[in-house]
Motif scaffolding. Structure first.
Motif, short mmCIF file in Angstrom:
data_model
loop_
_atom_site.label_atom_id
_atom_site.label_comp_id
_atom_site.label_asym_id
_atom_site.label_seq_id
_atom_site.Cartn_x
_atom_site.Cartn_y
_atom_site.Cartn_z
N SER A 289 0.83 -1.21 0.00
CA SER A 289 0.00 0.00 0.00
C SER A 289 0.86 1.26 0.00
CB SER A 289 -0.93 0.01 1.23
OG SER A 289 -1.81 -1.09 1.20
N ILE A 290 1.92 1.24 0.82
CA ILE A 290 2.80 2.41 0.89
C ILE A 290 3.51 2.63 -0.45
CG2 ILE A 290 4.82 3.41 2.02
CD1 ILE A 290 2.39 3.28 3.83
N LYS A 291 4.02 1.54 -1.03
CA LYS A 291 4.73 1.62 -2.31
C LYS A 291 3.82 2.15 -3.42
CE LYS A 291 7.31 -1.38 -5.50
NZ LYS A 291 7.72 -2.80 -5.74
N LEU A 292 2.60 1.63 -3.47
CA LEU A 292 1.65 2.10 -4.48
C LEU A 292 1.33 3.58 -4.28
CD1 LEU A 292 -0.37 1.54 -6.79
CD2 LEU A 292 -2.03 0.82 -5.04
N GLY A 293 1.14 3.97 -3.02
CA GLY A 293 0.83 5.38 -2.73
C GLY A 293 1.95 6.31 -3.13
N VAL A 294 3.20 5.91 -2.85
CA VAL A 294 4.35 6.76 -3.16
C VAL A 294 4.52 6.90 -4.69
CG1 VAL A 294 6.87 6.92 -3.04
CG2 VAL A 294 5.55 6.28 -1.01
N ILE A 295 4.47 5.76 -5.39
CA ILE A 295 4.65 5.82 -6.86
C ILE A 295 3.53 6.63 -7.52
CG2 ILE A 295 4.78 4.46 -8.97
CD1 ILE A 295 5.95 2.17 -7.34
N SER A 296 2.29 6.34 -7.13
CA SER A 296 1.16 7.09 -7.71
C SER A 296 1.25 8.56 -7.35
CB SER A 296 -0.17 6.50 -7.20
OG SER A 296 -0.30 5.15 -7.57
N GLY A 297 1.67 8.85 -6.10
CA GLY A 297 1.79 10.24 -5.68
C GLY A 297 2.82 11.00 -6.49
N VAL A 298 3.98 10.37 -6.71
CA VAL A 298 5.05 11.04 -7.47
C VAL A 298 4.61 11.28 -8.92
CG1 VAL A 298 7.37 10.73 -8.42
CG2 VAL A 298 6.91 10.16 -6.02
N LEU A 299 4.09 10.23 -9.58
CA LEU A 299 3.69 10.37 -10.99
C LEU A 299 2.53 11.36 -11.15
CD1 LEU A 299 3.97 6.65 -12.20
CD2 LEU A 299 5.57 8.54 -12.58
N SER A 300 1.55 11.27 -10.25
CA SER A 300 0.39 12.18 -10.34
C SER A 300 0.84 13.62 -10.13
CB SER A 300 -0.65 11.81 -9.29
OG SER A 300 -1.16 10.53 -9.51
N THR A 301 1.76 13.84 -9.22
CA THR A 301 2.24 15.20 -8.96
C THR A 301 3.01 15.75 -10.15
OG1 THR A 301 2.39 14.63 -6.61
CG2 THR A 301 3.51 16.63 -7.32
N ILE A 302 3.81 14.90 -10.79
CA ILE A 302 4.56 15.36 -11.98
C ILE A 302 3.59 15.76 -13.09
CG2 ILE A 302 6.10 14.59 -13.83
CD1 ILE A 302 7.52 12.84 -11.74
N ILE A 303 2.61 14.89 -13.38
CA ILE A 303 1.64 15.21 -14.44
C ILE A 303 0.80 16.43 -14.05
CG2 ILE A 303 -0.35 14.34 -15.73
CD1 ILE A 303 0.80 11.54 -15.44
N GLY A 304 0.38 16.47 -12.78
CA GLY A 304 -0.40 17.62 -12.31
C GLY A 304 0.39 18.91 -12.44
N TYR A 305 1.70 18.86 -12.16
CA TYR A 305 2.52 20.08 -12.26
C TYR A 305 2.65 20.51 -13.72
CZ TYR A 305 6.07 23.46 -10.88
OH TYR A 305 6.74 24.64 -10.65
N ILE A 306 2.85 19.56 -14.61
CA ILE A 306 2.95 19.90 -16.04
C ILE A 306 1.67 20.58 -16.51
CG2 ILE A 306 3.08 18.90 -18.36
CD1 ILE A 306 4.92 16.74 -17.17
N PHE A 307 0.52 20.01 -16.15
CA PHE A 307 -0.76 20.62 -16.52
C PHE A 307 -0.90 22.02 -15.91
CE2 PHE A 307 -4.26 18.50 -18.75
CZ PHE A 307 -3.63 17.33 -19.14
N ALA A 308 -0.62 22.13 -14.62
CA ALA A 308 -0.80 23.40 -13.92
C ALA A 308 0.14 24.47 -14.49
CB ALA A 308 -0.55 23.21 -12.43
N PHE A 309 1.40 24.11 -14.72
CA PHE A 309 2.37 25.09 -15.25
C PHE A 309 1.98 25.52 -16.66
CE2 PHE A 309 6.26 26.40 -17.37
CZ PHE A 309 6.83 27.24 -16.43
N ALA A 310 1.61 24.54 -17.49
CA ALA A 310 1.25 24.86 -18.88
C ALA A 310 0.04 25.78 -18.94
CB ALA A 310 0.99 23.57 -19.65
N ILE A 311 -0.94 25.53 -18.08
CA ILE A 311 -2.18 26.31 -18.14
C ILE A 311 -2.04 27.69 -17.48
CG2 ILE A 311 -4.56 26.37 -17.24
CD1 ILE A 311 -4.67 23.35 -17.73
N THR A 312 -1.29 27.77 -16.39
CA THR A 312 -1.22 29.04 -15.65
C THR A 312 -0.06 29.93 -16.07
OG1 THR A 312 0.12 28.05 -13.88
CG2 THR A 312 -2.27 27.98 -13.62
N ARG A 313 1.02 29.37 -16.62
CA ARG A 313 2.22 30.19 -16.87
C ARG A 313 2.58 30.36 -18.33
NH1 ARG A 313 2.68 32.44 -12.07
NH2 ARG A 313 4.90 32.89 -12.29
#
Length: 568
Positions: free
Chosen positions: A88-112
């Motif tokens: 559970s911890i491993k899945l949460g960490v991997i999903s958290g890292v990948l989701s944050t990277i994609i979320g940052y790309i979307f957020a940066f592209a749209i806002t900046r």
């Protein structure tokens, strides 16, 4: 020195005593408000803390009712349970890292940047939040299973194993990256562009500005987005239950030992193991990350700055956003298509048989879900706004307690809530199991944190003098809230209503232990169809759920927009 400290302590106690008396005096002037505060504190204690206390006490006592750690020690010493915890911890960490990277790309592209089609990308980034569970798991089975359209149909692979960690990571990343996107877009928008302008005027390159200015300022938002996704991943039940395969997680294992082995105590302890990292991440996100200063708003006027328009930056970001959106469209379109074919992987003839099956034999679970969502949504929405109003605008005894308990449900995994409600309300004086009331209570108290957070954020941006003017003209606190405050925060109210309705329609982990033959709901019905591999019937249910949710969002938008028309 000691005498000085003693006097200072006495002065502090005296000041606190006077403050307490003042708060009581103010509350006595409004007995209805006092009654409302007491009522909210009581229901939060009964439906949030009491179930949590019951599951903790049940886990740490033996059959004689004495404190015992024997079962806990046995579970900790069990290597398979420790491996499941780490899964559970491993899945949460991997999903958290990948989701944050994609979320940052979307957020940066749209806002900046000057990215084209921004409305389209914003819409696509929010679809996974309002969609039913099982959608992405079902589509990955349709696309990459033994009869998958890509693996079997296009590549001719017949033994590809779609179940396991790799599929869970893909599905959870697509499901939860909008959480990181919404968090990070707010952070990036709050950064004063003049800081980056100053660096640009001094000759720094775009990459150096991003690396030395933008990224460090947005770092607390990155951590916050990661922790929120980590919590969501830990609490996820539907995806690991459907495509986890040989990769068990704590939530699914707790369900398995309770329903398959009838070991409620073991299931309760596994749920507690799930609670600990989730609660820790919640406390870190709320009290540490949020305390960091990352907003560069100074109160001074700032000039409007052109966003990044260089093609070598915008085009790669556009390509990445299009790629992510293409995957989302492919996955959702596959489920829609799967609901209209006879047998996926064998016979793709168009048919309405799966919808006829739903209407003829399985419409009651869908109607039950709609009824429960319609009842619980306005209660959760209004309760969230009232609590937000009390926390921001009023000063009363027990305010910190109300804040912590009302938001605590966000950190509680659904498995913990479900088992806690069984233990708390299956015996006198409150026997609620098997009723619609217990399901409505779960929906209300699990879904209010988003409304509270939204309402508090909206209220902090409104000058209190507007409400003070209403009070000075003779309006009570209730009249001020109804006719002044609520219309001003209708955006947050609408978001809270939509979130509550969607979550009530799509809940799985919290209510899978609480449904009964009379009050079966659509998500547990879909889960049972997965267990017998009736995927196209499950797809038909999901399509109907999406239609219901879209209609509900339209109706809620219409009702909330009328608040202004009734305003006095």
């Amino acid at each position: 020195m000691s005498q000085v400290n003693t006097n200072s302590y006495k002065d502090k106690l005296q000041a606190q005593s006077q403050e307490l008396k003042w708060k009581l005096k103010m509350l006595k002037k409004e007995p209805l408000l006092l009654g409302l505060i007491v009522l909210i504190l009581v229901v939060l204690t009964v439906f949030v803390l009491f179930p949590l206390f019951k599951i903790l006490s049940y886990s740490l006592t033996n059959e004689e009712g004495k404190i015992s750690f024997q079962t806990v020690v046995e579970i900790i010493q069990n290597s398979s349970y420790r491996a499941i915890f780490m899964n559970s911890i491993k899945l949460g960490v991997i999903s958290g890292v990948l989701s944050t990277i994609i979320g940052y790309i979307f957020a940066f592209a749209i806002t900046r940047t000057e990215l084209p089609f921004k409305k389209f990308f914003k819409t696509m980034a929010t679809i996974p939040i309002v969609s039913p569970p099982f959608v992405l798991s079902l589509s990955i089975i349709f696309l990459f299973g033994r009869k998958g359209l890509i693996t079997n149909g296009l590549l001719g692979i017949t033994d590809f194993n779609v179940y396991g960690l790799h599929s869970l990571v893909l599905v959870q990343t697509l499901s939860f990256f909008p959480v990181a996107y919404l968090t990070l877009s707010g952070i990036l928008e709050a950064i004063d562009p003049s800081v980056e302008d100053a660096a640009l005027n001094l000759g720094a390159s775009r990459w150096k500005i991003f690396r030395t200015v933008t990224l460090p300022l947005s770092l607390p938002g990155i951590v916050s987005g990661f922790l929120l996704v980590f919590i969501q991943s830990l609490q996820d039940f539907s995806n690991p239950a459907v495509i986890g395969g040989g990769y068990p997680t704590l939530g699914v294992e707790a369900y398995r030992v309770i329903t398959g082995m009838y070991e409620l105590k073991t299931g309760a302890i596994l749920a507690i193991m799930l609670l600990l990292p989730s609660l820790l991440a919640f406390l870190l996100q709320r009290y540490w990350v949020k305390g960091k200063s990352y907003v560069t708003v100074t109160g001074k006027p700032t000039q409007i700055r052109d966003k990044i328009s260089e093609k070598h930056i915008v085009y790669p970001l556009l390509a990445l956003c299009l790629l992510f959106c293409g995957v989302i469209i492919l996955f959702y379109g596959t489920v829609l298509y799967g609901a209209f074919v006879k047998t996926w992987g064998i016979n793709y003839t168009f048919t309405l048989d799966h919808f006829k099956y739903v209407v003829s034999t399985g419409l009651r679970p869908l109607l039950n879900s709609v009824f429960l969502a319609i009842v619980s949504t306005p209660i959760a929405g209004l309760l969230g706004m009232i609590i937000a109003f009390l926390l921001v605008r009023k000063d009363f005894i027990g305010k910190s307690y109300m804040s912590l308990v009302s938001l605590l449900t966000f950190a509680l995994p659904g498995t913990v809530v479900g088992i806690g409600f069984i233990l708390a309300f299956n015996e006198p004086p409150l026997v609620l199991t098997g009723t619609a009331f217990i399901l409505i209570c779960v929906f209300v108290f699990r879904n209010i944190p988003v409304g509270i957070e939204g309402g508090m954020s909206a209220l902090r941006q409104i000058d209190p003098s507007i409400e003070e003017a209403s009070t000075n003209l003779g309006a009570s606190s209730f009249e001020t809230f109804r006719y002044v405050t609520l219309p001003l925060i209708k955006g947050a109210f609408f978001s809270g209503l939509v979130y509550s309705f969607v979550r009530a329609m799509t809940a799985v982990s919290a209510i899978i232990f609480l449904v009964s033959a009379r009050w079966n709901v659509v998500t547990t019905r879909i889960f049972s169809l997965f267990e017998v591999s009736k995927y196209s019937d499950a797809a038909a249910y999901i399509v109907l759920m999406i239609i219901v949710i879209l209609v509900a969002i339209g109706v809620l938008n219409l009702l909330v927009s009328r608040l202004d028309k009734k305003r006095v």
